[in-house]
Scaffold this active site. Sequence first.
Site, mmCIF file in Angstrom:
data_model
loop_
_atom_site.group_PDB
_atom_site.id
_atom_site.type_symbol
_atom_site.label_atom_id
_atom_site.label_comp_id
_atom_site.label_asym_id
_atom_site.label_seq_id
_atom_site.Cartn_x
_atom_site.Cartn_y
_atom_site.Cartn_z
ATOM 1 N N THR A 1 -24.354 -18.602 11.205
ATOM 2 C CA THR A 1 -24.031 -17.176 11.058
ATOM 3 C C THR A 1 -23.485 -16.862 9.673
ATOM 4 O O THR A 1 -23.490 -15.735 9.236
ATOM 5 C CB THR A 1 -22.957 -16.714 12.082
ATOM 6 O OG1 THR A 1 -22.057 -17.771 12.302
ATOM 7 C CG2 THR A 1 -23.535 -16.253 13.372
ATOM 8 N N ARG B 1 -22.485 -24.771 6.624
ATOM 9 C CA ARG B 1 -21.095 -25.199 6.723
ATOM 10 C C ARG B 1 -21.052 -26.602 7.315
ATOM 11 O O ARG B 1 -21.601 -26.832 8.393
ATOM 12 C CB ARG B 1 -20.375 -24.227 7.646
ATOM 13 C CG ARG B 1 -18.931 -24.047 7.340
ATOM 14 C CD ARG B 1 -18.380 -22.918 8.152
ATOM 15 N NE ARG B 1 -18.622 -21.620 7.543
ATOM 16 C CZ ARG B 1 -18.129 -20.487 8.018
ATOM 17 N NH1 ARG B 1 -17.395 -20.490 9.108
ATOM 18 N NH2 ARG B 1 -18.379 -19.344 7.421
ATOM 19 N N SER C 1 -15.206 -20.432 4.807
ATOM 20 C CA SER C 1 -14.483 -19.320 5.397
ATOM 21 C C SER C 1 -13.105 -19.709 5.909
ATOM 22 O O SER C 1 -12.298 -20.254 5.184
ATOM 23 C CB SER C 1 -15.348 -18.707 6.497
ATOM 24 O OG SER C 1 -14.756 -17.538 6.961
ATOM 25 N N HIS C 2 -12.879 -19.472 7.207
ATOM 26 C CA HIS C 2 -11.560 -19.716 7.787
ATOM 27 C C HIS C 2 -11.378 -21.166 8.228
ATOM 28 O O HIS C 2 -10.340 -21.507 8.796
ATOM 29 C CB HIS C 2 -11.394 -18.797 8.997
ATOM 30 C CG HIS C 2 -12.532 -18.954 9.957
ATOM 31 N ND1 HIS C 2 -13.781 -18.457 9.696
ATOM 32 C CD2 HIS C 2 -12.627 -19.592 11.135
ATOM 33 C CE1 HIS C 2 -14.593 -18.777 10.687
ATOM 34 N NE2 HIS C 2 -13.910 -19.464 11.575
ATOM 35 N N ASP D 1 -8.233 -14.612 5.415
ATOM 36 C CA ASP D 1 -8.662 -15.999 5.635
ATOM 37 C C ASP D 1 -9.047 -16.684 4.322
ATOM 38 O O ASP D 1 -8.835 -16.140 3.238
ATOM 39 C CB ASP D 1 -9.835 -16.034 6.609
ATOM 40 C CG ASP D 1 -11.094 -15.455 5.990
ATOM 41 O OD1 ASP D 1 -10.962 -14.541 5.161
ATOM 42 O OD2 ASP D 1 -12.194 -15.917 6.322
ATOM 43 N N ASP E 1 -11.774 -17.222 2.514
ATOM 44 C CA ASP E 1 -12.568 -16.563 1.473
ATOM 45 C C ASP E 1 -12.316 -15.059 1.403
ATOM 46 O O ASP E 1 -13.030 -14.339 0.705
ATOM 47 C CB ASP E 1 -14.059 -16.836 1.688
ATOM 48 C CG ASP E 1 -14.570 -16.309 3.011
ATOM 49 O OD1 ASP E 1 -13.778 -16.256 3.980
ATOM 50 O OD2 ASP E 1 -15.748 -15.933 3.096
ATOM 51 N N ASP F 1 -12.495 -12.515 3.634
ATOM 52 C CA ASP F 1 -13.238 -11.440 4.295
ATOM 53 C C ASP F 1 -12.642 -11.047 5.648
ATOM 54 O O ASP F 1 -13.036 -10.048 6.231
ATOM 55 C CB ASP F 1 -14.743 -11.758 4.398
ATOM 56 C CG ASP F 1 -15.028 -13.062 5.102
ATOM 57 O OD1 ASP F 1 -14.071 -13.698 5.593
ATOM 58 O OD2 ASP F 1 -16.210 -13.461 5.142
ATOM 59 N N ARG F 2 -11.698 -11.833 6.162
ATOM 60 C CA ARG F 2 -11.082 -11.470 7.446
ATOM 61 C C ARG F 2 -9.696 -10.875 7.229
ATOM 62 O O ARG F 2 -9.090 -11.090 6.179
ATOM 63 C CB ARG F 2 -10.937 -12.706 8.330
ATOM 64 C CG ARG F 2 -12.271 -13.324 8.682
ATOM 65 C CD ARG F 2 -12.091 -14.462 9.650
ATOM 66 N NE ARG F 2 -13.400 -14.915 10.108
ATOM 67 C CZ ARG F 2 -13.630 -15.570 11.230
ATOM 68 N NH1 ARG F 2 -12.625 -15.875 12.011
ATOM 69 N NH2 ARG F 2 -14.835 -15.928 11.576
ATOM 70 N N GLU G 1 -14.634 -8.637 16.542
ATOM 71 C CA GLU G 1 -13.426 -9.167 17.166
ATOM 72 C C GLU G 1 -12.841 -10.329 16.362
ATOM 73 O O GLU G 1 -11.659 -10.612 16.455
ATOM 74 C CB GLU G 1 -13.713 -9.613 18.602
ATOM 75 C CG GLU G 1 -14.914 -10.537 18.806
ATOM 76 C CD GLU G 1 -14.784 -11.911 18.232
ATOM 77 O OE1 GLU G 1 -13.676 -12.464 18.309
ATOM 78 O OE2 GLU G 1 -15.789 -12.430 17.710
ATOM 79 N N SER G 2 -13.673 -10.993 15.559
ATOM 80 C CA SER G 2 -13.224 -12.190 14.840
ATOM 81 C C SER G 2 -12.489 -11.810 13.546
ATOM 82 O O SER G 2 -12.627 -12.483 12.533
ATOM 83 C CB SER G 2 -14.391 -13.112 14.553
ATOM 84 O OG SER G 2 -15.415 -12.424 13.854
ATOM 85 N N LYS H 1 -17.688 -8.229 5.186
ATOM 86 C CA LYS H 1 -16.416 -7.750 5.711
ATOM 87 C C LYS H 1 -15.371 -7.964 4.622
ATOM 88 O O LYS H 1 -15.567 -8.778 3.727
ATOM 89 C CB LYS H 1 -16.059 -8.454 7.011
ATOM 90 C CG LYS H 1 -16.117 -9.963 6.989
ATOM 91 C CD LYS H 1 -15.947 -10.475 8.414
ATOM 92 C CE LYS H 1 -15.892 -11.989 8.454
ATOM 93 N NZ LYS H 1 -17.189 -12.606 8.702
ATOM 94 N N ARG I 1 -16.704 -19.630 23.402
ATOM 95 C CA ARG I 1 -15.809 -18.477 23.325
ATOM 96 C C ARG I 1 -16.040 -17.623 24.570
ATOM 97 O O ARG I 1 -17.189 -17.306 24.903
ATOM 98 C CB ARG I 1 -16.097 -17.647 22.083
ATOM 99 C CG ARG I 1 -16.012 -18.415 20.773
ATOM 100 C CD ARG I 1 -15.669 -17.482 19.628
ATOM 101 N NE ARG I 1 -15.905 -18.068 18.319
ATOM 102 C CZ ARG I 1 -15.123 -18.966 17.729
ATOM 103 N NH1 ARG I 1 -14.056 -19.435 18.356
ATOM 104 N NH2 ARG I 1 -15.400 -19.429 16.515
HETATM 105 C C1 G16 Z 1 -18.901 -15.593 10.418
HETATM 106 C C2 G16 Z 1 -19.715 -14.352 10.295
HETATM 107 C C3 G16 Z 1 -19.135 -13.285 11.181
HETATM 108 C C4 G16 Z 1 -19.035 -13.766 12.605
HETATM 109 C C5 G16 Z 1 -18.350 -15.100 12.667
HETATM 110 C C6 G16 Z 1 -18.564 -15.639 14.045
HETATM 111 O O1 G16 Z 1 -17.602 -15.321 9.974
HETATM 112 O O2 G16 Z 1 -19.704 -13.913 8.955
HETATM 113 O O3 G16 Z 1 -19.927 -12.148 11.102
HETATM 114 O O4 G16 Z 1 -18.311 -12.903 13.391
HETATM 115 O O5 G16 Z 1 -18.902 -15.997 11.755
HETATM 116 O O6 G16 Z 1 -18.013 -16.868 14.191
HETATM 117 P P1 G16 Z 1 -18.320 -17.689 15.500
HETATM 118 O O7 G16 Z 1 -19.808 -17.876 15.588
HETATM 119 O O8 G16 Z 1 -17.560 -18.960 15.284
HETATM 120 O O9 G16 Z 1 -17.781 -16.887 16.644
HETATM 121 P P2 G16 Z 1 -16.929 -16.085 8.741
HETATM 122 O O10 G16 Z 1 -15.608 -15.402 8.514
HETATM 123 O O11 G16 Z 1 -16.820 -17.485 9.236
HETATM 124 O O12 G16 Z 1 -17.872 -15.932 7.595
#
Ligand code: G16
Length: 545
Positions: free
Chosen positions: A18, A22, A111-112, A279, A281, A283-284, A366-367, A378, A498
């Site tokens: 997504t 990673r 990311s996070h 977070d 990078d 974006d959260r 929600e994340s 984001k 989840r």
């Molecule tokens: C990434 C995507 C987000 C998504 C998240 C979902 O976030 O950019 O749009 O909501 O993954 O994570 P999971 O599949 O673990 O629920 P980020 O902040 O990791 O880039």
Amino acid sequence: MRINYVKTTPFNDQRPGTSGLRKKTNVFKTDNYLENFIQSIFNCLADKRALVVGGDGRYHNDKAIDTIIRMAAANEIDKVMIGRGGILSTPAASCVIRKYGLSGGIILSASHNPGGPEGDFGVKFNTANGGPAPESVTEAIFRQSQRITEYKILNMGDLGPLDIEHTGKSRLYETQIEIFEPVSDYAALMNTLFDFERIRLLFKTGFLMRYDGMNAVTGPYAKSILEGILGAPQGTVVNGEPLADFGGRHPDPNLVYAKELVEAMYSPKDAPDFGAASDGDGDRNMILGRGFFVTPSDSLAVLAANAHLVPGYMGGLKGVARSMPTGKAVDMVAAKLGIPCYETPTGWKFFGALLDADLVTLCGEESFGTGSSHIREKDGLWAVLFWLNIIAARGLGVEAIVRDHWMRFGRNFYSRHDYEGLEPSAANLLMARLKDSLPGLKGRTFGAYRVESADDFSYTDPVDGLISTGQGVRIVFEDIKRLVFRLSGTGTNGATLRVYLERYEKDPGLYNLKPEEAVSGLASVADEIAHIKTILKRSAPDVIT
Ligand code: G16
């Protein structure tokens, strides 16, 4: 200087999820792993004018950037812009790509997820609209990575790594190199959206804020904008220096991992008025009032309902969007405003298509992700400034704003239960059985809960008509209650299940229930329907947010 043509063997595990590719850091450090993926990106680039490169400062950021610059020069990219010190938040990368009309960008971040030699590393590729590459592009990159035989890299001889610590322009082989200040373009964009003067006055009245940079990328952005431009007191930004291992913490702004901030905000004596964190990078975002947590789903709804108070959004909202598992609080606002509300699969790229087509102005997940048409990612600090603008304009605190919101729209109790580090086979079995059971669920009753509908979410993109299937199981109960099940696409350690629980209430007498109390009945039903405890052999979730 000359170009080396290095033989490589294809990898089969470079399908981006997504949010890019990673993996554990030591996977990225294996021979040719990063190079293979970067060359696959370059092989798919039709437009080689200019790229921006930067990352969240995590361990291996500097080495990866040096490799990418040398590969970009060998691959005849005309120009590469690099955030000074290799620092660039994901939203700032999106901002720079759009502002300077670049061909795209490469962002180094997981990311996070935690960083360091034992942590995670990642590469994201964003396209010319500033957003994450769409599936057609990531699939093409993946196919390249499976058949690639060679990559190109500049041999620097005795010159050593390029200096990226100082701003300026230079030339590397045929490629123009520009090292730029990573905060300025982003700060200038924020200034066009928010009423900085009003926020400055708010801080002058003694308003106290605590912003936790989590030793990740947003520290320099927050210091410059909050303490510098907006005049918040020195010390408003804590953990503001990007560190290679994020100070040993998990840079995920939620109630579990941003514990220090949560404790400060719930301190009975001297809690600040407003708390926020971002977070790895940037974006959260997480938003807190004094002794009060705002769920991301509520936060999106509050931003939508108050957007008319913010200069960048005073002209009205075209529409809003939320990912399917996100709470439906924003739906209520959209209905009242008479604007469309789109429900998309998880992943920011789905919002990107709606934003490009000018169908929506605000979107969120929600994340802990919220964003708008200003960029195609984001944006953590943007959400924080949006809240500050609303607080300054309304003269109310965070809790008062949210409680007023519930009085107008009702309250969507929301909770997410994560089961982490699972055997992928067990997680897949649970989802497969759950999907098999869906046709028989409609009309069945579980205690006080009667199933209204049950399906595996599928989405038809309103812009290009592409259909995405298998995007998560949703079970809707009478009286606006809902369960959603999906497997995470961002973990690197086994599988993560989840479970999202939501219950709508419009009786103010119930607004003070704790979310976990409010959804406890739904949690039992989730177990009864999906057999979580027996299949996963877990008695409770690892993380509840
Ligand atoms: C990434 C995507 C987000 C998504 C998240 C979902 O976030 O950019 O749009 O909501 O993954 O994570 P999971 O599949 O673990 O629920 P980020 O902040 O990791 O880039």
